[in-house]
Design an enzyme around this catalytic site. Structure first.
Site, PDB file in Angstrom:
ATOM      1  N   TRP A 110       0.833  -1.215   0.000  1.00 32.58           N
ATOM      2  CA  TRP A 110       0.000   0.000   0.000  1.00 32.58           C
ATOM      3  C   TRP A 110       0.867   1.265   0.000  1.00 32.58           C
ATOM      4  CZ3 TRP A 110      -5.310  -0.647   2.482  1.00 32.58           C
ATOM      5  CH2 TRP A 110      -6.050   0.520   2.425  1.00 32.58           C
ATOM      6  N   ARG A 112       3.541   1.940  -1.276  1.00 33.77           N
ATOM      7  CA  ARG A 112       4.165   2.295  -2.554  1.00 33.77           C
ATOM      8  C   ARG A 112       3.398   3.396  -3.267  1.00 33.77           C
ATOM      9  NH1 ARG A 112       7.581  -1.117  -4.834  1.00 33.77           N
ATOM     10  NH2 ARG A 112       8.083   0.777  -5.974  1.00 33.77           N
ATOM     11  N   HIS A 113       2.159   3.606  -2.875  1.00 32.28           N
ATOM     12  CA  HIS A 113       1.354   4.683  -3.480  1.00 32.28           C
ATOM     13  C   HIS A 113       1.733   5.989  -2.800  1.00 32.28           C
ATOM     14  CE1 HIS A 113      -1.129   1.968  -5.894  1.00 32.28           C
ATOM     15  NE2 HIS A 113      -0.756   1.109  -4.964  1.00 32.28           N
ATOM     16  N   ARG A 114       2.579   6.760  -3.505  1.00 32.05           N
ATOM     17  CA  ARG A 114       3.249   7.901  -2.878  1.00 32.05           C
ATOM     18  C   ARG A 114       2.401   9.155  -2.824  1.00 32.05           C
ATOM     19  NH1 ARG A 114       7.587   7.114  -7.392  1.00 32.05           N
ATOM     20  NH2 ARG A 114       5.629   6.462  -8.350  1.00 32.05           N
ATOM     21  N   ARG A 124       7.442   2.467  17.799  1.00 30.92           N
ATOM     22  CA  ARG A 124       8.539   2.949  18.657  1.00 30.92           C
ATOM     23  C   ARG A 124       7.946   3.459  19.954  1.00 30.92           C
ATOM     24  NH1 ARG A 124      12.436   7.263  16.147  1.00 30.92           N
ATOM     25  NH2 ARG A 124      13.704   6.543  17.879  1.00 30.92           N
ATOM     26  N   ARG A 204      10.281  -4.745  18.282  1.00 32.77           N
ATOM     27  CA  ARG A 204       9.329  -5.016  17.197  1.00 32.77           C
ATOM     28  C   ARG A 204       9.947  -5.733  16.002  1.00 32.77           C
ATOM     29  NH1 ARG A 204       8.686   0.878  14.261  1.00 32.77           N
ATOM     30  NH2 ARG A 204      10.853   1.487  14.441  1.00 32.77           N
ATOM     31  N   HIS A 222      -8.672  11.870  -7.326  1.00 32.69           N
ATOM     32  CA  HIS A 222      -7.928  11.437  -8.512  1.00 32.69           C
ATOM     33  C   HIS A 222      -6.944  10.318  -8.145  1.00 32.69           C
ATOM     34  CE1 HIS A 222      -5.337  11.298 -11.959  1.00 32.69           C
ATOM     35  NE2 HIS A 222      -4.317  11.780 -11.285  1.00 32.69           N
ATOM     36  N   HIS A 226      -6.738   6.152  -8.854  1.00 33.16           N
ATOM     37  CA  HIS A 226      -5.541   5.475  -9.364  1.00 33.16           C
ATOM     38  C   HIS A 226      -5.206   4.272  -8.474  1.00 33.16           C
ATOM     39  CE1 HIS A 226      -1.694   4.916 -11.312  1.00 33.16           C
ATOM     40  NE2 HIS A 226      -1.077   4.992 -10.138  1.00 33.16           N
ATOM     41  N   ARG A 231      -5.420  -1.617  -7.209  1.00 34.79           N
ATOM     42  CA  ARG A 231      -5.554  -2.533  -6.072  1.00 34.79           C
ATOM     43  C   ARG A 231      -6.914  -3.213  -5.986  1.00 34.79           C
ATOM     44  NH1 ARG A 231      -0.353  -3.689  -5.203  1.00 34.79           N
ATOM     45  NH2 ARG A 231       0.872  -1.780  -4.990  1.00 34.79           N
TER      46      ARG A 231
HETATM   47  C1  LIG Z   1      -0.212  -6.054  -9.478  1.00 35.21           C
HETATM   48  C2  LIG Z   1       0.964  -5.251  -8.998  1.00 35.21           C
HETATM   49  C3  LIG Z   1       2.214  -5.834  -8.922  1.00 35.21           C
HETATM   50  C4  LIG Z   1       3.329  -5.099  -8.458  1.00 35.21           C
HETATM   51  N1  LIG Z   1       4.552  -5.689  -8.381  1.00 35.21           N
HETATM   52  C5  LIG Z   1       5.621  -4.987  -7.911  1.00 35.21           C
HETATM   53  C6  LIG Z   1       6.919  -5.580  -7.779  1.00 35.21           C
HETATM   54  O1  LIG Z   1       7.119  -6.742  -8.093  1.00 35.21           O
HETATM   55  N2  LIG Z   1       7.942  -4.820  -7.273  1.00 35.21           N
HETATM   56  C7  LIG Z   1       7.764  -3.505  -6.936  1.00 35.21           C
HETATM   57  O2  LIG Z   1       8.709  -2.861  -6.496  1.00 35.21           O
HETATM   58  N3  LIG Z   1       6.560  -2.917  -7.048  1.00 35.21           N
HETATM   59  C8  LIG Z   1       5.489  -3.617  -7.518  1.00 35.21           C
HETATM   60  N4  LIG Z   1       4.255  -3.006  -7.623  1.00 35.21           N
HETATM   61  C9  LIG Z   1       4.126  -1.604  -7.215  1.00 35.21           C
HETATM   62  C10 LIG Z   1       4.034  -0.666  -8.435  1.00 35.21           C
HETATM   63  O3  LIG Z   1       5.197  -0.748  -9.238  1.00 35.21           O
HETATM   64  C11 LIG Z   1       3.835   0.777  -7.956  1.00 35.21           C
HETATM   65  O4  LIG Z   1       4.955   1.162  -7.183  1.00 35.21           O
HETATM   66  C12 LIG Z   1       2.598   0.943  -7.114  1.00 35.21           C
HETATM   67  O5  LIG Z   1       1.500   0.319  -7.723  1.00 35.21           O
HETATM   68  C13 LIG Z   1       2.294   2.425  -6.935  1.00 35.21           C
HETATM   69  O6  LIG Z   1       1.873   2.928  -8.167  1.00 35.21           O
HETATM   70  P1  LIG Z   1       2.172   4.436  -8.619  1.00 35.21           P
HETATM   71  O7  LIG Z   1       3.623   4.734  -8.557  1.00 35.21           O
HETATM   72  O8  LIG Z   1       1.498   4.631  -9.946  1.00 35.21           O
HETATM   73  O9  LIG Z   1       1.334   5.226  -7.484  1.00 35.21           O
HETATM   74  P2  LIG Z   1       1.674   6.598  -6.763  1.00 35.21           P
HETATM   75  O10 LIG Z   1       2.955   6.522  -6.024  1.00 35.21           O
HETATM   76  O11 LIG Z   1       0.431   6.961  -5.995  1.00 35.21           O
HETATM   77  O12 LIG Z   1       1.852   7.604  -7.918  1.00 35.21           O
HETATM   78  C14 LIG Z   1       0.742   7.997  -8.758  1.00 35.21           C
HETATM   79  C15 LIG Z   1       1.306   8.540 -10.026  1.00 35.21           C
HETATM   80  O13 LIG Z   1       2.042   9.721  -9.708  1.00 35.21           O
HETATM   81  C16 LIG Z   1       3.188   9.807 -10.526  1.00 35.21           C
HETATM   82  N5  LIG Z   1       4.388   9.801  -9.648  1.00 35.21           N
HETATM   83  C17 LIG Z   1       4.401   9.670  -8.298  1.00 35.21           C
HETATM   84  N6  LIG Z   1       5.652   9.776  -7.838  1.00 35.21           N
HETATM   85  C18 LIG Z   1       6.442   9.948  -8.906  1.00 35.21           C
HETATM   86  C19 LIG Z   1       7.826  10.114  -9.089  1.00 35.21           C
HETATM   87  N7  LIG Z   1       8.688  10.155  -8.083  1.00 35.21           N
HETATM   88  N8  LIG Z   1       8.289  10.257 -10.354  1.00 35.21           N
HETATM   89  C20 LIG Z   1       7.460  10.255 -11.397  1.00 35.21           C
HETATM   90  N9  LIG Z   1       6.136  10.107 -11.303  1.00 35.21           N
HETATM   91  C21 LIG Z   1       5.632   9.968 -10.079  1.00 35.21           C
HETATM   92  C22 LIG Z   1       3.164   8.624 -11.468  1.00 35.21           C
HETATM   93  O14 LIG Z   1       2.489   8.994 -12.636  1.00 35.21           O
HETATM   94  C23 LIG Z   1       2.302   7.630 -10.725  1.00 35.21           C
HETATM   95  O15 LIG Z   1       1.665   6.691 -11.568  1.00 35.21           O
HETATM   96  C24 LIG Z   1       3.159  -3.736  -8.080  1.00 35.21           C
HETATM   97  C25 LIG Z   1       1.885  -3.146  -8.173  1.00 35.21           C
HETATM   98  C26 LIG Z   1       0.809  -3.881  -8.613  1.00 35.21           C
HETATM   99  C27 LIG Z   1      -0.557  -3.222  -8.680  1.00 35.21           C
END
Ligand SMILES: Cc1cc2nc3c(=O)[nH]c(=O)nc-3n(C[C@H](O)[C@H](O)[C@H](O)COP(=O)(O)OP(=O)(O)OC[C@H]3O[C@@H](n4cnc5c(N)ncnc54)[C@H](O)[C@@H]3O)c2cc1C
Length: 310
Positions: A110, A112-114, A124, A204, A222, A226, A231
């Site tokens: 989760w 990973r969605h920045r 802590r 922990r 928005h 996404h 997800r």
């Molecule tokens: C089915 C599935 C399998 C996956 N498998 C893996 C895996 O094996 N290994 C792994 O590491 N990850 C994996 N992921 C994670 C995936 O690669 C993304 O990191 C994650 O889904 C977050 O997506 P996002 O970056 O689009 O979302 P957000 O971080 O919410 O970003 C939304 C959008 O904002 C833009 N954005 C945000 N930050 C930046 C930035 N710094 N630079 C440029 N544009 C930016 C991009 O357009 C991005 O699409 C997986 C995800 C899914 C759904």
């Protein structure tokens, strides 16, 4: 989902309170505000706060001075047009804040969605609950033979029992050691006054990834769409998908028109490459197209056929 009596009372008090506001509110979301909706065995998701509604999207798109809305059908048409054409900024005017309780391994996917604001429960500062995610038997699947990121057949009988037993005993043992290293009772007093407790931030590290954590997670509509498109998708892991499904239910209550457009044009849609579109056109023209000679790889062909229900 196990909430303490004190936590239940806090939620009830929050639900009973009323605040006067000039801001628009959404009756459907007010109805479920603060209320936890169970996800997995001990997890939950609940909406804590929100800003905006379907009309806020229309207002922003029209940069209006007042509500800026017209007939419901016109507003819905505009929202659907915006989603269809990826005119996304009006959707960023709506915000929502969730409180989520989730296993740590789900939290890792989760986070990973920045494009969200997150504040996680501090292990802590506080002691984590003795709660672990143990999959329901129907989710206890073997590794897929065809998809390295997927599941195969469900484990049964002795195989399932053995795995469940390992998951439970490992989690409980590491938690017992965690409690022993902390050496604290519920009131923060030493259990064994003759030895020091290890710092919470260190104790922990031995816990299993199915231990539950919690966070507040705030994002705009928005970026929520996404997140949900990735997800709530069938390719997402079941354990995060069920949270996304619960969030879609809340989003429907919040912005029903925008959510319907999202479900129609994003969740229910497929994206075709130029080559795929060519294949569709050839098939519609009555040509018998096979994968060899289609311009598509075997995998692309399989995906296209699946999308077309073939
Ligand atoms: C089915 C599935 C399998 C996956 N498998 C893996 C895996 O094996 N290994 C792994 O590491 N990850 C994996 N992921 C994670 C995936 O690669 C993304 O990191 C994650 O889904 C977050 O997506 P996002 O970056 O689009 O979302 P957000 O971080 O919410 O970003 C939304 C959008 O904002 C833009 N954005 C945000 N930050 C930046 C930035 N710094 N630079 C440029 N544009 C930016 C991009 O357009 C991005 O699409 C997986 C995800 C899914 C759904």
């Amino acid at each position: 989902m196990s909430l303490t009596d004190a936590q239940k009372a806090e939620i009830e008090a929050a639900r009973a309170a009323r605040a006067e506001t000039r801001r628009p509110t959404v009756a459907g979301l007010e109805e479920i505000l603060f209320q936890p909706s169970q996800v997995l065995d001990h997890g939950f998701i609940r909406v804590i706060d929100y800003m905006g509604d379907d009309n806020a999207i229309v207002q922003a798109a029209r940069v209006s001075y007042g509500r800026g809305t017209r007939r419901v059908s016109e507003d819905a048409g505009l929202i659907r047009y915006l989603i269809r054409h990826r005119h996304s900024t009006p959707f960023e005017m709506c915000e929502i804040k969730f409180h989520v309780k989730l296993p740590i391994f789900v939290a890792r996917q989760w986070i990973r969605h920045r494009t969200a604001n997150v504040n996680e429960y501090s292990a802590r500062y506080s002691i984590l609950d003795r709660e672990f995610y143990i999959p329901a038997p129907a989710q206890l699947a073997a590794q897929s033979a065809v998809n390295r990121q997927g599941r195969g057949a469900v484990l049964e009988g002795a195989d399932a029992a053995r795995v469940l037993n390992m998951l439970r005993t490992d989690a409980m043992q590491t938690y017992d050691h965690y409690a022993e290293m902390l050496n604290e009772d519920a009131d923060g007093n030493p259990r064994d006054p003759d030895r020091p407790g290890l710092a919470r931030e260190l104790a922990r590290m031995n816990l299993t990834l199915n231990t539950y954590t919690q966070w507040y997670w705030k994002t705009d509509l928005h970026n929520l769409f996404h997140f949900l498109s990735l997800r709530a998708d069938a390719h997402a892991q079941y354990e995060i998908r069920v949270y996304a499904d619960a969030m879609i239910a809340a989003t429907r209550a919040w912005v029903p028109i925008a959510c319907q457009a999202f479900e129609d044009y994003r969740m229910g849609a497929v994206s075709l490459s130029a080559q795929m579109l060519t294949v569709v056109k050839r098939v519609l023209a009555g040509e018998a197209v096979e994968q060899p000679g289609s311009g598509l790889s075997k995998r692309e062909w399989t995906e296209l056929m699946a999308a077309l229900g073939k």
